[in-house]
Design a protein around this motif. Structure first.
Motif, PDB file in Angstrom:
ATOM      1  N   THR A   1       9.476  -6.257   3.243  1.00 58.94           N
ATOM      2  CA  THR A   1       9.415  -7.098   4.492  1.00 58.94           C
ATOM      3  C   THR A   1       9.380  -6.242   5.758  1.00 58.94           C
ATOM      4  O   THR A   1       8.650  -6.470   6.519  1.00 58.94           O
ATOM      5  N   VAL A   2      10.264  -5.249   5.868  1.00 56.69           N
ATOM      6  CA  VAL A   2      10.113  -4.440   7.127  1.00 56.69           C
ATOM      7  C   VAL A   2       8.749  -3.633   7.012  1.00 56.69           C
ATOM      8  O   VAL A   2       8.278  -3.556   8.239  1.00 56.69           O
ATOM      9  N   LEU A   3       8.282  -3.204   5.915  1.00 58.33           N
ATOM     10  CA  LEU A   3       7.045  -2.515   5.912  1.00 58.33           C
ATOM     11  C   LEU A   3       5.861  -3.478   6.564  1.00 58.33           C
ATOM     12  O   LEU A   3       5.252  -2.969   7.434  1.00 58.33           O
ATOM     13  N   GLU A   4       5.959  -4.670   6.196  1.00 53.06           N
ATOM     14  CA  GLU A   4       4.935  -5.698   6.605  1.00 53.06           C
ATOM     15  C   GLU A   4       5.221  -5.923   8.180  1.00 53.06           C
ATOM     16  O   GLU A   4       4.182  -5.981   8.937  1.00 53.06           O
ATOM     17  N   GLU A   5       6.345  -6.032   8.621  1.00 51.16           N
ATOM     18  CA  GLU A   5       6.490  -6.299  10.025  1.00 51.16           C
ATOM     19  C   GLU A   5       6.296  -5.158  10.977  1.00 51.16           C
ATOM     20  O   GLU A   5       5.707  -5.271  11.877  1.00 51.16           O
TER      21      GLU A   5
ATOM     22  N   ALA B   1      10.040 -15.659   6.465  1.00 49.72           N
ATOM     23  CA  ALA B   1       9.552 -16.934   7.223  1.00 49.72           C
ATOM     24  C   ALA B   1       8.697 -16.576   8.401  1.00 49.72           C
ATOM     25  O   ALA B   1       7.888 -17.186   8.861  1.00 49.72           O
ATOM     26  N   LYS B   2       9.167 -15.443   9.240  1.00 53.47           N
ATOM     27  CA  LYS B   2       8.384 -15.243  10.467  1.00 53.47           C
ATOM     28  C   LYS B   2       7.230 -14.539  10.036  1.00 53.47           C
ATOM     29  O   LYS B   2       6.083 -14.805  10.677  1.00 53.47           O
TER      30      LYS B   2
ATOM     31  N   HIS C   1       0.949 -13.707   3.690  1.00 53.44           N
ATOM     32  CA  HIS C   1       1.505 -13.946   2.327  1.00 53.44           C
ATOM     33  C   HIS C   1       2.173 -12.513   1.829  1.00 53.44           C
ATOM     34  O   HIS C   1       1.631 -11.984   0.968  1.00 53.44           O
ATOM     35  N   PRO C   2       3.308 -12.606   2.323  1.00 53.32           N
ATOM     36  CA  PRO C   2       4.408 -11.409   1.836  1.00 53.32           C
ATOM     37  C   PRO C   2       4.722 -11.650   0.264  1.00 53.32           C
ATOM     38  O   PRO C   2       4.930 -12.743  -0.278  1.00 53.32           O
TER      39      PRO C   2
END
Length: 638
Positions: free
Chosen positions: A181-185, A164-165, A172-173
């Motif tokens: 998720t962690v990769l994109e963050e 959501a963050k 657009h994950p």
């Protein structure tokens, strides 16, 4: 562990600090780094058999040439498969003499001929089992400092919040796994830092052909990870490679997931298990350091080693105790000692269960991984027996001279006797779909040593690492052991009763499948206390929409209704096979929480035994798990 559960992935990084020519000249081996990575992965193969992957970064690669590579596999023997694919290409080029002479040529033509190498071993707990979910994950960019390759041993409990963050930022994950998720963050903050430095340098008049090198030098991975990890709830060890040659390993603030490293003037290497580094790089125990909870160890592209704080370490660490009980390899000197202590700590309960009758008891272990605990038990039983003999001799001396017959009776009789009763012959692959046939095949995984148990007279005591679901115990192991026809079979677990789901790395999230939970529910129904089950369900529903930090453990009230021994007795009843010719008694003994912590003082994480979760996300997972159980819904609760 008699029940097979998925758990605990493994990571490995090898960072060569010298030019490749150095390793060829000193070790006569251009593949020095690649082979070390392969060996680190093989020495940790216990940590993942659903998939494997490797990654590589080449330093100072000219523009136009590839500087990052990745290979993954999800077949049988995935480590070997990955290496075979890579080596097939290497051998082909070697045979055509494209690059047999010089490291520079080797580096250009061999995709994994780089200075920074990463490996990952996967046990799948989410995202399926195809090749696409094998790690490392890769976030690509034409700018080296914005490329990120990520692998880890972790689970995040709040992936929905983290996604959501990302969405709130306009991303657009792809809802694949928490790894994505962690990769994109991390990638988001990597991009932000790259852009900040780029504009600062460009606007400050730095020549454009110097900007990339300065960004690479100034990139602060500790700061980037600190920003990325701000909202992470879970247990994790994360390893990453950046396209400029920087690499890192970071660990959660509670130290739930393990991570170790060592450094000398030739190499920096990381692994999930200390003993792998000790063995592969011929290091002493003191040479290998643990990565402190909440910190990150970074190796810059220049070779500089940096240790920084990413998360404030928790006041009390909660390192996973299952690492010591079962998951990690037992040849680590500390783990070997702790597993022996776990076995010895069961001695009081076992002596009571056999009524102090060593003369008519045989001690053994099943499965093979429980062997070290078995040695600890035998050591402790012999100490106890020697003390008994000493006291008996002193008492006899006080009454008069000792005769040969009395000495023989005191010293030679009633000694603890150990035998290898069950032999793991071969792992029969139970690919046959019918459940009944799989059970039949599983019953032949072990061979029995016949003739060591006096039928109907001897007790058979077997050490097990832990008892999770009890399925294998009931359908296979007890039936196998019953072939020896003992008076009673005593299964002694070096772990306490597993009462609660795990959400930090072990795939134990379905509450209704735990044999200790099943036993408790049976007891509540039998004693007329079933209303408590409905009451706990209502309370769990009532807090389901609350923030995780406001949730409490209502499930604990179910267990508080009974003594631990009462639940153990019901477990024994549930796992006892109901048909067959053997009519002996089954007893099940579990380790106490107190003895667990005394045996493994540094790994105090015990939430699956006590329900005391170290992060708020654990309580949210437990809450969902109980609701799923009550509503008869299968599936993971996170």
């Amino acid at each position: 562990m008699s029940d097979q559960i998925k758990h605990e992935c493994g990571i490995a990084i090898v960072r060569l600090l010298k030019p490749l020519r150095y390793y060829r000249d000193k070790y006569d081996d251009l593949l020095y780094g690649f082979q070390k990575l392969f060996l680190l992965m093989e020495k940790q193969h216990n940590r993942g058999q659903d998939g494997a992957g490797i990654g590589c970064v080449k330093l100072n690669t000219p523009p136009g040439e590839s500087f990052m590579e990745r290979e993954r596999d999800n077949g049988r023997n995935p480590i070997a498969n990955v290496v075979k694919k890579v080596m097939k290409d290497y051998q082909k080029k070697l045979n055509t003499q494209i690059f047999p002479e010089f490291p520079e040529t080797y580096k250009k033509h061999f995709p994994f001929g780089g200075e920074v190498l990463m490996g990952h071993l996967r046990y799948g707990t989410s995202g399926g089992y195809d090749k696409s979910v094998c790690q490392p994950y890769f976030r690509r960019s034409p700018w080296p400092t914005r490329n990120l390759m990520l692998a880890g041993n972790f689970n995040m409990t709040n992936v929905e919040d983290l996604n959501a963050k990302l969405i709130a930022r306009g991303a657009h994950p792809i809802f694949n796994t928490d790894t994505q998720t962690v990769l994109e963050e991390i990638g988001y903050h990597l991009d932000e830092e790259h852009q900040r430095l780029y504009h600062e340098l460009r606007d400050g008049g730095t020549p454009s052909d110097q900007i990339a090198a300065i960004i690479s030098e100034r990139m602060d991975l500790v700061s980037i990870l600190k920003q990325a990890a701000e909202d992470w709830d879970g247990g994790y060890t994360l390893a990453g490679l950046i396209g400029n040659g920087d690499c890192f390993v970071t660990r959660d603030a509670l130290g739930i997931r393990p991570a170790y490293y060592f450094a000398n003037d030739e190499v920096v290497a990381f692994a999930s298990e200390r003993v792998a580094l000790m063995t592969i790089f011929d290091q002493h125990e003191g040479d290998v350091k643990e990565i402190a909870p909440g910190s990150a160890v970074v190796v810059k592209g220049s070779g500089e080693l940096i240790v920084g704080q990413v998360r404030e370490p928790a006041p009390q660490r909660a390192s996973c105790s299952f690492e010591r009980i079962y998951f990690s390899r037992g040849n680590d000197p500390v783990i070997y000692k702790e597993r022996k202590a776990l076995g010895g700590a069961l001695s009081d309960q076992i002596i009571d269960a056999i009524d102090d009758d060593f003369a008519h008891s045989v001690f053994s272990f099943i499965p093979n991984t429980a062997e070290t605990a078995y040695y600890g038990l035998m050591d402790e039983l012999r100490v106890r027996r020697r003390q008994q003999v000493k006291n008996a001799i002193l008492d006899a001396q006080a009454k008069g001279p000792l005769s040969d017959a009395l000495i023989d009776e005191l010293i030679m009789g009633n000694w603890p006797r150990g035998e290898k009763i069950a032999h793991k012959d071969i792992k029969i692959r139970t690919f046959i779909s019918q459940e009944s046939n799989r059970v039949t095949l599983a019953s032949h995984v072990y061979d029995i040593t016949y003739g060591q148990i006096e039928s109907g007279v001897d007790n058979l005591v077997c050490i097990d690492d832990s008892i999770v679901r009890g399925t294998t115990l009931k359908r296979s192991i007890l039936r196998i052991l019953a072939r020896t026809e003992p008076k009673q079979i005593i299964i002694a677990s070096t772990a306490p009763q597993i009462r609660y789901p795990d959400c930090y790395g072990i795939d134990m999230s379905e509450l209704g499948k735990f044999i200790a939970f099943q036993a408790t529910i049976e007891l509540l129904n039998e004693t007329g206390a079933a209303d408590l089950i409905r009451e706990v369900y209502r309370d769990c529903l009532a807090q389901a929409e609350l923030p995780a930090a406001e949730m409490v453990n209502h499930v604990k009230r179910l267990y508080e209704h009974f003594e631990t021994e009462c639940i153990s007795n019901k477990v024994a009843e549930l796992v006892t096979p109901k048909n067959g010719d053997w009519n002996g008694e089954v007893k099940v003994i579990f380790q106490s929480i107190e003895n667990l912590h005394q045996s493994c003082p540094e790994n105090t994480g015990d939430w699956y035994f006590t329900g005391n979760y170290p992060t708020p996300g654990g309580y949210a997972v437990l809450n969902r798990a109980f609701i799923n159980f009550y509503e008869d819904r299968e599936g993971r609760s996170y």
